[in-house]
Design a protein around this motif. Structure first.
Motif, PDB file in Angstrom:
ATOM      1  N   ASP A 113     -22.788 140.222 -30.631  1.00  0.00           N
ATOM      2  CA  ASP A 113     -22.450 140.719 -29.284  1.00  0.00           C
ATOM      3  C   ASP A 113     -22.112 142.208 -29.305  1.00  0.00           C
ATOM      4  O   ASP A 113     -21.191 142.677 -28.633  1.00  0.00           O
ATOM      5  N   GLY A 114     -22.860 142.938 -30.140  1.00  0.00           N
ATOM      6  CA  GLY A 114     -22.663 144.377 -30.194  1.00  0.00           C
ATOM      7  C   GLY A 114     -21.526 144.840 -31.073  1.00  0.00           C
ATOM      8  O   GLY A 114     -21.309 146.050 -31.237  1.00  0.00           O
ATOM      9  N   GLN A 115     -20.809 143.909 -31.682  1.00  0.00           N
ATOM     10  CA  GLN A 115     -19.679 144.261 -32.548  1.00  0.00           C
ATOM     11  C   GLN A 115     -20.061 144.083 -34.008  1.00  0.00           C
ATOM     12  O   GLN A 115     -20.573 143.025 -34.396  1.00  0.00           O
ATOM     13  N   PRO A 116     -19.833 145.095 -34.844  1.00  0.00           N
ATOM     14  CA  PRO A 116     -20.115 144.957 -36.278  1.00  0.00           C
ATOM     15  C   PRO A 116     -19.106 144.022 -36.929  1.00  0.00           C
ATOM     16  O   PRO A 116     -17.900 144.174 -36.768  1.00  0.00           O
ATOM     17  N   LEU A 117     -19.608 143.016 -37.657  1.00  0.00           N
ATOM     18  CA  LEU A 117     -18.745 142.052 -38.319  1.00  0.00           C
ATOM     19  C   LEU A 117     -19.180 141.872 -39.768  1.00  0.00           C
ATOM     20  O   LEU A 117     -20.357 141.991 -40.092  1.00  0.00           O
ATOM     21  N   MET A 118     -18.211 141.574 -40.621  1.00  0.00           N
ATOM     22  CA  MET A 118     -18.501 141.200 -42.000  1.00  0.00           C
ATOM     23  C   MET A 118     -18.524 139.681 -42.081  1.00  0.00           C
ATOM     24  O   MET A 118     -17.505 139.025 -41.879  1.00  0.00           O
TER      25      MET A 118
END
Length: 251
Positions: A189-194
């Motif tokens: 959703d457009g958010q960078p996640l690890m």
């Protein structure tokens, strides 16, 4: 509760087949003859029973001694378990998952003070978190009380011979942990996640429109595991979302 825990060791037949060992084979290490006597030395079969209620410890000790194992000490907490392992130079410590001081601490202390000792954790039920924590701490086995008397003896003997022993139902958790240990960055959703590699695999198929059941089939996972990964990603996305300040209208 105490009676149910004791019944597994002392009840009719003394064993159940609710759980099987991952590998029931025994690996025998090559032994060399003593040059003086010409005899082949027997491997150490000394054990410390640690943690749990006194009656449960006594029952476990009785079961192991009847099987010919030498139980040199019976202790109630993590600190004493480590001291006994070092003092008696035992081959194995059987640790109750609810040992005073904590199971993980017990495993770590035992291995710090007696590095060559095998540690097997025995628990009333399978807990994935407890299983993984015990393995990370260095435990060589994790078995359930539902194995009963003969199953407990078998598990201890397998560990004494240098093999690891775990319930079949817990192997999936270990494999999943191993497969998902690598982290990679992706966008949700457009958010960078690890995400773990497995979480990323699940999300990639979710974006394709697959249902959890279809994802499970494609990745050879259970639907429960897929839903757990999806929940984990959702939680990470929620935690990564920047905080917003809500302003009440003054008009």
């Amino acid at each position: 509760m105490l009676w149910r825990r004791l019944f597994g060791y002392l009840g009719p037949g003394g064993a159940t087949t609710a759980l099987r060992l991952v590998d029931s084979s025994v690996t025998h290490q090559a032994l060399t003859r003593d040059p003086a006597s010409g005899e082949i030395p027997q491997p150490s079969r000394t054990v410390v029973v640690a943690g749990g209620q006194a009656l449960v410890r006594a029952a476990r000790r009785s079961v192991l001694e009847r099987a010919g194992l030498d139980v040199v000490a019976e202790v109630d907490d993590a600190s004493r378990a480590a001291k006994a392992a070092e003092l008696y130079a035992v081959r194995l410590v059987l640790v109750d998952s609810e040992i005073a001081g904590g199971c993980v601490l017990a495993v770590r202390r035992i291995l710090e003070r007696a590095p060559g000792t095998a540690v097997v954790v025995v628990a009333p039920a399978l807990d994935r978190t407890a299983l993984l924590a015990a393995v990370k701490a260095g435990a060589d086995g994790f078995v359930l009380e539902t194995l009963g008397a003969s199953g407990l003896v078998r598990a201890v003997e397998v560990a004494l011979d240098g093999d690891s022993v775990f319930p079949r139902s817990g192997v999936g958790a270990l494999i999943e942990q191993l497969r998902g240990s690598t982290q990679e960055q992706t966008s949700v959703d457009g958010q960078p996640l690890m995400l773990t590699r497995r979480e990323a695999d699940v999300m990639a198929r979710a974006r394709e429109g697959l249902t959890p059941k279809q994802i499970a089939s494609a990745l050879e996972l259970s639907a429960v595991t897929v839903r757990r990964h999806l929940s984990s990603v959702t939680r990470k996305a929620r935690q990564a979302r920047p905080p917003t300040l809500a302003l009440d209208s003054t008009s």
